[in-house]
Design an enzyme around this catalytic site. Structure first.
Site, PDB file in Angstrom:
ATOM      1  N   TYR A  97     -16.347   3.077   6.377  1.00 52.10           N
ATOM      2  CA  TYR A  97     -14.892   3.145   6.515  1.00 52.10           C
ATOM      3  C   TYR A  97     -14.512   3.823   7.822  1.00 52.10           C
ATOM      4  CZ  TYR A  97     -10.153   4.946   5.938  1.00 52.10           C
ATOM      5  OH  TYR A  97      -8.836   5.275   6.143  1.00 52.10           O
ATOM      6  N   LYS A 142     -12.653   2.184  11.277  1.00 52.13           N
ATOM      7  CA  LYS A 142     -11.404   2.660  11.865  1.00 52.13           C
ATOM      8  C   LYS A 142     -11.604   3.069  13.329  1.00 52.13           C
ATOM      9  CE  LYS A 142      -8.119   2.768   9.731  1.00 52.13           C
ATOM     10  NZ  LYS A 142      -7.152   1.663   9.459  1.00 52.13           N
ATOM     11  N   GLY A 167       0.817  -1.205   0.000  1.00 54.19           N
ATOM     12  CA  GLY A 167       0.000   0.000   0.000  1.00 54.19           C
ATOM     13  C   GLY A 167       0.854   1.259   0.000  1.00 54.19           C
ATOM     14  N   PHE A 168       0.206   2.381  -0.138  1.00 58.81           N
ATOM     15  CA  PHE A 168       0.881   3.662  -0.322  1.00 58.81           C
ATOM     16  C   PHE A 168       1.744   4.033   0.886  1.00 58.81           C
ATOM     17  CE2 PHE A 168       0.021   8.513  -0.681  1.00 58.81           C
ATOM     18  CZ  PHE A 168       1.254   8.714  -1.272  1.00 58.81           C
ATOM     19  N   ILE A 169       1.120   4.128   2.055  1.00 56.77           N
ATOM     20  CA  ILE A 169       1.845   4.570   3.248  1.00 56.77           C
ATOM     21  C   ILE A 169       2.786   3.485   3.754  1.00 56.77           C
ATOM     22  CG2 ILE A 169       1.598   5.287   5.654  1.00 56.77           C
ATOM     23  CD1 ILE A 169      -1.058   6.628   4.840  1.00 56.77           C
TER      24      ILE A 169
END
Length: 353
Positions: free
Chosen positions: A181, A185, A11-13
């Protein structure tokens, strides 16, 4: 030197965080289920960069050639071992596979950055978000408890602050999420708190604010805007463009995530730009200048799950972690545009949005 488990490593992070950990000399075990939420060639590109940082040979790098990879399914190596990097294709929803992984390793800390991302997509398939973001986090916490790992860093989101006054401070009540979402979280944060209370696990919960930069998620506005302006396709703009975001460059986010490995007890910490937020229409104007093209804009109604404005109070991150962003937002967009153009010129990533 420490040994870390990084989840969601394609993933990005997570990929950028894992890369910086490797460059700092740490051992990194990286896992990802490599789902097809977006074009897998971008995830292969990130794995390629991660392997490169670990000192991979040309034979392995050829197996991670994003230009010849499939957009719909992953056909690269299921396991990678090179230098200080070990990668394994593994889903955090698979509790048995996770338990085996923890049994085979002694981790100093876990950075649980794996998640189903995307506010609007979560409205369409909320059950998938609960499975990954809630049950997956629970599986990680169980393994941390069972194997005596003392530290966890948990990725969370600024979207929890819906309806709260600006700037967003961590002590605000965030009990009214606008999407599955956000709700998932929040549930993950609460699970982590309960395990901290019961089993003395040290937890840093990081609420990220609009992360952008090279190799960013193709479903997010910055990357789409760059591509659409470049090719003359109308930008689909939800709202009038006056909505603002606290944009934060990926390298700053990765540095902050690593800084959060320090012992804090249990703390929720904002990682964001921390300055005056930038309007979407201002970002479009910058990109027009950087790309040398005028944007065509198709205005659409604002989505009910979108926050109108975001702005992080980052004083807690400065105090606890000694962290604050170093990359100016405009400079961050300039770097992102240059990356996009360089990769596109190589015949690479123009097709991922």
């Amino acid at each position: 030197m420490s040994k870390y488990l990084v989840t969601g490593a394609a993933g990005f992070i997570a990929s950028r965080t894992a890369e910086l950990l490797l460059k700092d000399g740490h051992d990194v075990t990286a896992i990802d289920n490599l789902n097809d939420y977006y074009d897998l060639r971008l995830k292969v590109f990130r794995l390629h960069q991660l392997a490169l940082a670990a000192g991979a040979d040309n034979q392995l790098l050829e197996k991670l050639d994003y230009r010849s990879a499939s957009p719909d399914f992953y056909s690269g190596p299921e396991n990678i071992e090179c230098g200080r990097l070990k990668f394994k294709r593994l889903d955090i929803e698979d509790s048995q596979a996770l338990a085996e992984l923890f049994g085979e390793n002694e981790f100093d800390a876990v950075l649980n950055l794996a998640a189903r991302a995307g506010v609007r997509r979560s409205i369409e398939i909320p059950g998938e978000y609960v499975k990954t973001n809630v049950t997956g986090t629970l599986n990680i916490l169980d393994c941390i408890r069972d194997h005596g790992v003392s530290k966890m860093v948990l990725a969370s989101t600024s979207s929890l602050y819906a309806g709260q006054p600006l700037p967003f401070v961590e002590s605000l009540p965030v009990n009214h999420p606008l999407s599955p979402y956000s709700a998932s979280k929040k549930a993950a944060e609460l699970l982590a708190h309960s395990y901290h209370h019961l089993y003395q696990i040290d937890v840093s919960v990081l609420r990220y604010f609009t992360v952008f930069g090279p190799a960013g998620r193709p479903d997010m506005a910055p990357f789409r805007f760059i591509k659409w302006i470049s090719e003359g396709t109308p930008i689909k703009l939800f709202g009038d463009g006056s909505q603002t975001r606290d944009f934060t460059f990926i390298d700053d986010i990765a540095r902050g995530t690593i800084a959060a490995l320090k012992p804090v007890g249990y703390e929720i910490i904002n990682l964001g730009g921390g300055q005056n937020p930038v309007s979407v229409i201002q970002v479009i104007a910058w990109l027009e200048e950087m790309l040398g093209r005028k944007a065509l804009i198709e205005y659409l109604p604002r989505h009910p799950a979108d926050l109108v404005n975001t702005w992080a109070d980052i004083s807690k991150a400065e105090e606890l972690l000694g962290w604050k962003p170093q990359i100016d937002v405009r400079e961050g967009f300039s770097r992102t545009v240059r990356w996009f153009q360089e990769i596109d010129n190589e015949g690479g990533l123009n097709w991922i949005v």
